[in-house]
Design a protein around this motif. Structure first.
Motif, PDB file in Angstrom:
ATOM      1  N   MET A 117     -24.277  16.527   7.381  1.00 23.13           N
ATOM      2  CA  MET A 117     -24.876  15.738   8.465  1.00 23.13           C
ATOM      3  C   MET A 117     -23.802  15.128   9.111  1.00 23.13           C
ATOM      4  SD  MET A 117     -28.140  16.325   7.859  1.00 23.13           S
ATOM      5  CE  MET A 117     -28.750  15.228   8.847  1.00 23.13           C
ATOM      6  N   ARG A 118     -22.820  14.488   8.631  1.00 20.12           N
ATOM      7  CA  ARG A 118     -21.963  13.622   9.542  1.00 20.12           C
ATOM      8  C   ARG A 118     -21.040  14.575  10.294  1.00 20.12           C
ATOM      9  NH1 ARG A 118     -20.325   8.633   8.179  1.00 20.12           N
ATOM     10  NH2 ARG A 118     -17.881   9.390   8.664  1.00 20.12           N
ATOM     11  N   TYR A 119     -20.947  15.822   9.927  1.00 23.81           N
ATOM     12  CA  TYR A 119     -20.104  16.715  10.718  1.00 23.81           C
ATOM     13  C   TYR A 119     -20.888  16.766  12.167  1.00 23.81           C
ATOM     14  CZ  TYR A 119     -18.371  20.931  12.927  1.00 23.81           C
ATOM     15  OH  TYR A 119     -18.070  21.906  13.631  1.00 23.81           O
TER      16      TYR A 119
ATOM     17  N   LEU B 281     -28.126  19.562   0.625  1.00 22.91           N
ATOM     18  CA  LEU B 281     -28.913  18.261   1.334  1.00 22.91           C
ATOM     19  C   LEU B 281     -30.212  17.979   0.169  1.00 22.91           C
ATOM     20  CD1 LEU B 281     -28.259  19.035   4.859  1.00 22.91           C
ATOM     21  CD2 LEU B 281     -26.960  17.346   3.719  1.00 22.91           C
ATOM     22  N   GLU B 282     -30.596  18.845  -0.209  1.00 27.69           N
ATOM     23  CA  GLU B 282     -31.952  18.708  -0.969  1.00 27.69           C
ATOM     24  C   GLU B 282     -31.798  17.794  -2.407  1.00 27.69           C
ATOM     25  OE1 GLU B 282     -34.313  22.330  -1.623  1.00 27.69           O
ATOM     26  OE2 GLU B 282     -33.683  22.949   0.304  1.00 27.69           O
ATOM     27  N   ASN B 283     -30.491  17.804  -2.751  1.00 28.55           N
ATOM     28  CA  ASN B 283     -30.144  16.923  -3.812  1.00 28.55           C
ATOM     29  C   ASN B 283     -29.983  15.492  -3.371  1.00 28.55           C
ATOM     30  OD1 ASN B 283     -30.349  19.480  -5.390  1.00 28.55           O
ATOM     31  ND2 ASN B 283     -27.827  19.755  -4.872  1.00 28.55           N
ATOM     32  N   LEU B 284     -29.813  15.073  -2.159  1.00 33.28           N
ATOM     33  CA  LEU B 284     -29.505  13.979  -1.752  1.00 33.28           C
ATOM     34  C   LEU B 284     -30.838  13.013  -1.808  1.00 33.28           C
ATOM     35  CD1 LEU B 284     -26.979  14.485   1.083  1.00 33.28           C
ATOM     36  CD2 LEU B 284     -26.418  13.758  -1.561  1.00 33.28           C
ATOM     37  N   SER B 285     -30.782  11.674  -1.504  1.00 34.52           N
ATOM     38  CA  SER B 285     -31.719  10.785  -1.300  1.00 34.52           C
ATOM     39  C   SER B 285     -32.152  10.825  -0.004  1.00 34.52           C
ATOM     40  CB  SER B 285     -31.637   9.308  -1.548  1.00 34.52           C
ATOM     41  OG  SER B 285     -30.874   8.944  -0.518  1.00 34.52           O
ATOM     42  N   ARG B 286     -33.679  11.086   0.140  1.00 38.01           N
ATOM     43  CA  ARG B 286     -34.296  11.219   1.473  1.00 38.01           C
ATOM     44  C   ARG B 286     -33.675  10.186   2.272  1.00 38.01           C
ATOM     45  NH1 ARG B 286     -34.528  15.892   2.707  1.00 38.01           N
ATOM     46  NH2 ARG B 286     -32.923  15.970   1.036  1.00 38.01           N
ATOM     47  N   GLU B 287     -33.800   8.898   1.808  1.00 38.15           N
ATOM     48  CA  GLU B 287     -33.277   7.897   2.769  1.00 38.15           C
ATOM     49  C   GLU B 287     -32.037   8.124   3.274  1.00 38.15           C
ATOM     50  OE1 GLU B 287     -35.644   5.882  -0.686  1.00 38.15           O
ATOM     51  OE2 GLU B 287     -34.201   7.305  -0.375  1.00 38.15           O
ATOM     52  N   ARG B 288     -30.875   8.684   2.454  1.00 38.65           N
ATOM     53  CA  ARG B 288     -29.501   8.646   3.043  1.00 38.65           C
ATOM     54  C   ARG B 288     -29.626   9.846   4.123  1.00 38.65           C
ATOM     55  NH1 ARG B 288     -25.019  10.355  -0.784  1.00 38.65           N
ATOM     56  NH2 ARG B 288     -23.688   9.479   0.731  1.00 38.65           N
ATOM     57  N   VAL B 289     -30.212  11.032   3.779  1.00 38.61           N
ATOM     58  CA  VAL B 289     -30.530  11.965   4.940  1.00 38.61           C
ATOM     59  C   VAL B 289     -30.992  11.567   6.082  1.00 38.61           C
ATOM     60  CG1 VAL B 289     -31.528  14.287   5.457  1.00 38.61           C
ATOM     61  CG2 VAL B 289     -30.590  13.892   3.028  1.00 38.61           C
ATOM     62  N   ALA B 290     -32.235  10.711   6.170  1.00 33.87           N
ATOM     63  CA  ALA B 290     -32.904  10.337   7.140  1.00 33.87           C
ATOM     64  C   ALA B 290     -32.042   9.594   7.960  1.00 33.87           C
ATOM     65  CB  ALA B 290     -34.054   9.648   6.844  1.00 33.87           C
TER      66      ALA B 290
ATOM     67  N   SER C 262     -42.196  11.815   3.771  1.00 36.58           N
ATOM     68  CA  SER C 262     -40.948  12.517   2.799  1.00 36.58           C
ATOM     69  C   SER C 262     -39.617  12.049   3.107  1.00 36.58           C
ATOM     70  CB  SER C 262     -40.998  14.192   2.893  1.00 36.58           C
ATOM     71  OG  SER C 262     -40.705  14.435   4.040  1.00 36.58           O
ATOM     72  N   LEU C 263     -39.324  11.594   4.416  1.00 35.13           N
ATOM     73  CA  LEU C 263     -38.178  11.191   4.725  1.00 35.13           C
ATOM     74  C   LEU C 263     -37.835   9.800   4.404  1.00 35.13           C
ATOM     75  CD1 LEU C 263     -37.537  12.965   8.195  1.00 35.13           C
ATOM     76  CD2 LEU C 263     -36.110  13.256   6.291  1.00 35.13           C
ATOM     77  N   LYS C 264     -38.927   9.158   3.706  1.00 32.63           N
ATOM     78  CA  LYS C 264     -38.963   7.710   3.315  1.00 32.63           C
ATOM     79  C   LYS C 264     -38.666   6.863   4.516  1.00 32.63           C
ATOM     80  CE  LYS C 264     -39.507   9.008  -0.925  1.00 32.63           C
ATOM     81  NZ  LYS C 264     -38.619   8.727  -1.958  1.00 32.63           N
ATOM     82  N   LEU C 265     -39.122   7.039   5.652  1.00 31.70           N
ATOM     83  CA  LEU C 265     -39.089   6.166   6.756  1.00 31.70           C
ATOM     84  C   LEU C 265     -39.714   4.897   6.730  1.00 31.70           C
ATOM     85  CD1 LEU C 265     -39.350   8.919   9.830  1.00 31.70           C
ATOM     86  CD2 LEU C 265     -37.206   8.099   8.811  1.00 31.70           C
ATOM     87  N   SER C 266     -39.317   4.038   7.573  1.00 33.58           N
ATOM     88  CA  SER C 266     -40.196   2.854   7.114  1.00 33.58           C
ATOM     89  C   SER C 266     -41.449   2.969   7.687  1.00 33.58           C
ATOM     90  CB  SER C 266     -39.334   1.682   8.169  1.00 33.58           C
ATOM     91  OG  SER C 266     -39.645   1.871   9.775  1.00 33.58           O
ATOM     92  N   LYS C 267     -42.390   1.870   7.284  1.00 34.37           N
ATOM     93  CA  LYS C 267     -43.710   1.944   7.876  1.00 34.37           C
ATOM     94  C   LYS C 267     -43.645   1.831   9.176  1.00 34.37           C
ATOM     95  CE  LYS C 267     -45.917   0.428   3.507  1.00 34.37           C
ATOM     96  NZ  LYS C 267     -46.933  -0.615   2.670  1.00 34.37           N
ATOM     97  N   LYS C 268     -43.020   0.984   9.916  1.00 35.02           N
ATOM     98  CA  LYS C 268     -42.949   0.804  11.173  1.00 35.02           C
ATOM     99  C   LYS C 268     -42.674   2.087  11.747  1.00 35.02           C
ATOM    100  CE  LYS C 268     -40.581  -2.030  14.952  1.00 35.02           C
ATOM    101  NZ  LYS C 268     -39.708  -2.676  15.102  1.00 35.02           N
ATOM    102  N   GLN C 269     -41.562   3.065  11.587  1.00 33.44           N
ATOM    103  CA  GLN C 269     -41.106   4.145  11.956  1.00 33.44           C
ATOM    104  C   GLN C 269     -42.199   5.343  11.943  1.00 33.44           C
ATOM    105  OE1 GLN C 269     -37.667   4.555   9.573  1.00 33.44           O
ATOM    106  NE2 GLN C 269     -36.338   4.204  11.474  1.00 33.44           N
TER     107      GLN C 269
END
Length: 406
Positions: free
Chosen positions: A165-167, A194-203, A280-287
């Motif tokens: 993702m950083r790339y 990427l599926e092995n990572l926490s959704r928060e980090r990916v998001a 699923s991306l664990k976005l905040s409730k506001k988002q």
């Protein structure tokens, strides 16, 4: 090479911090990279061979407040008048599993630089002379706007899968349309990790990527390479075109980009599907709420036409908010009506409906659910008329049999 002068170098307390470390420190990472590019520097990071306990002792003795924010990994934060500075002890990786690393402290500057991701992020600078140290060709890559992993791209990605993702984020921010011959295939090959990572980090990385000035090229490469299916389960069939149009409009109309607006461009326009992805991306409730608002617009209320802006943009803004209405216009409005929609929103504040349930009860309506239903009917008529004044509302009430409005 000498680091050119920049405003951040004069931040209050920074010289005292370097002095407290007895000069055994260097500026590292983004501060060095962005200064060389002539960009504004927000965060200052310092590296040192001193152990964290020694750093804390020295800063405390110099009356500098210090917080052990990540002491297990060698990081403490100095609280300075003009903002915090992170200080990290030089490290080397002992083991990695693609999600986290076990580290050992080091006193070798090149060894520490080697554990970073890209060559342009491995630059460091002497805080007294501002001499730049470059062990891996980062200066040349910076000049050519080339995003290149340090050493083997596959090995760097295996150490931390989030580097995929950083790339693409750094490609969007600095590399523009120059894919690295080794990095891109390595990212594509390892994308499933990427599926092995926490959704928060990916998001978090996804939103940072979408927040860059122009993420279109990088996102398109991810879409074409099939990387996005490992990030979100589905994208809009026209995601590439919608995002391209959105970014073009933002730039042409001088509208500040937002990550959520651009994420909506990528998501399926079915509100339920988009909501599921946002969760699923664990976005905040506001988002999550913001995404739902932007996908709730339908032309004339027709849910069979999802990719259009509402005909009355002020009515939509009243029901949601100005920001959501502006985003919907930028995302879905026809080009012929977009300028007018934005003009109708500029400087406009949604009015307050000048009628309450108590007013209707005073007019003889019996208390109960009928009051709310009647009030909603009158409010809908008020909105349809373009938010006329209170006198219009009072006359509407006087001219109608309230018992028939429900």
């Amino acid at each position: 090479m000498i680091l050119p002068p920049a405003d951040w170098m004069d931040r209050r307390g920074l010289a005292a911090l370097i002095a407290a470390l007895d000069g055994r420190a260097r500026f590292v990472g983004g501060a060095v990279r962005d200064t060389l590019l002539g960009l504004e520097v927000k965060d200052i990071d310092v590296a040192t061979p001193l152990l964290p306990e020694d750093v804390i002792e020295r800063l405390t003795a110099a009356s500098i407040k210090v917080v052990p924010t990540g002491i297990a990994h060698g990081t403490v934060t100095a609280v300075l008048p003009d903002g915090p500075v992170e200080i990290t002890t030089l490290r080397r990786d002992v083991s990695t599993d693609g999600r986290r690393a076990t580290v050992a402290f080091s006193d070798d500057w090149q060894e520490d630089a080697a554990r970073r991701d890209f060559t342009i992020n491995a630059l460091s600078a002497n805080p007294q002379t501002f001499e730049v140290f470059d062990y891996f060709g980062g200066l040349e890559d910076l000049e050519n706007l080339q995003i290149r992993f340090i050493g083997s791209a596959a090995e760097r990605i295996a150490e931390d899968h989030l580097r995929i993702m950083r790339y693409f984020r750094f490609l969007a921010r600095f590399g523009q349309d120059q894919l690295d011959d080794e990095a891109f295939p390595a990212c594509t090959a390892a994308a499933a990790k990427l599926e092995n990572l926490s959704r928060e980090r990916v998001a978090d990385e996804l939103l940072k990527l979408l927040g860059t000035e122009d993420p279109v090229f990088a996102v398109n490469q991810m879409l074409e390479a099939g990387i996005f299916k490992h990030i979100i389960e589905a994208v809009d069939k026209d995601a590439s075109a919608i995002l391209h149009q959105l970014v073009e409009r933002e730039q042409r109309l001088h509208v500040m980009p937002t990550s959520i607006r651009r994420l909506v461009a990528l998501l399926p326009k079915d509100a339920d599907k988009a909501s599921h992805i946002a969760k699923s991306l664990k976005l905040s409730k506001k988002q999550q709420k913001a995404i739902g608002e932007r996908l709730s617009s339908r032309l004339g209320g027709d849910r069979s036409e999802p990719d259009t802006a509402p005909t009355d943009i002020r009515a939509f803004a009243y029901r949601t908010n100005i920001e959501a209405a502006r985003d919907v216009a930028l995302l879905f409005a026809e080009e012929t009506v977009l300028p007018d929609m934005l003009a109708r929103l500029k400087g406009w504040q949604p009015p307050i409906f000048p009628l309450t349930g108590g007013d209707l009860i005073e007019q003889g309506l019996k208390p109960g659910p009928v009051v709310a239903k009647t009030l909603a009917k009158i409010e809908a008529a008020w909105i349809a008329q373009g938010f006329p004044d209170e006198q219009w509302v009072r006359k509407f009430v006087d001219d109608h049999d309230l018992t028939l409005l429900t």
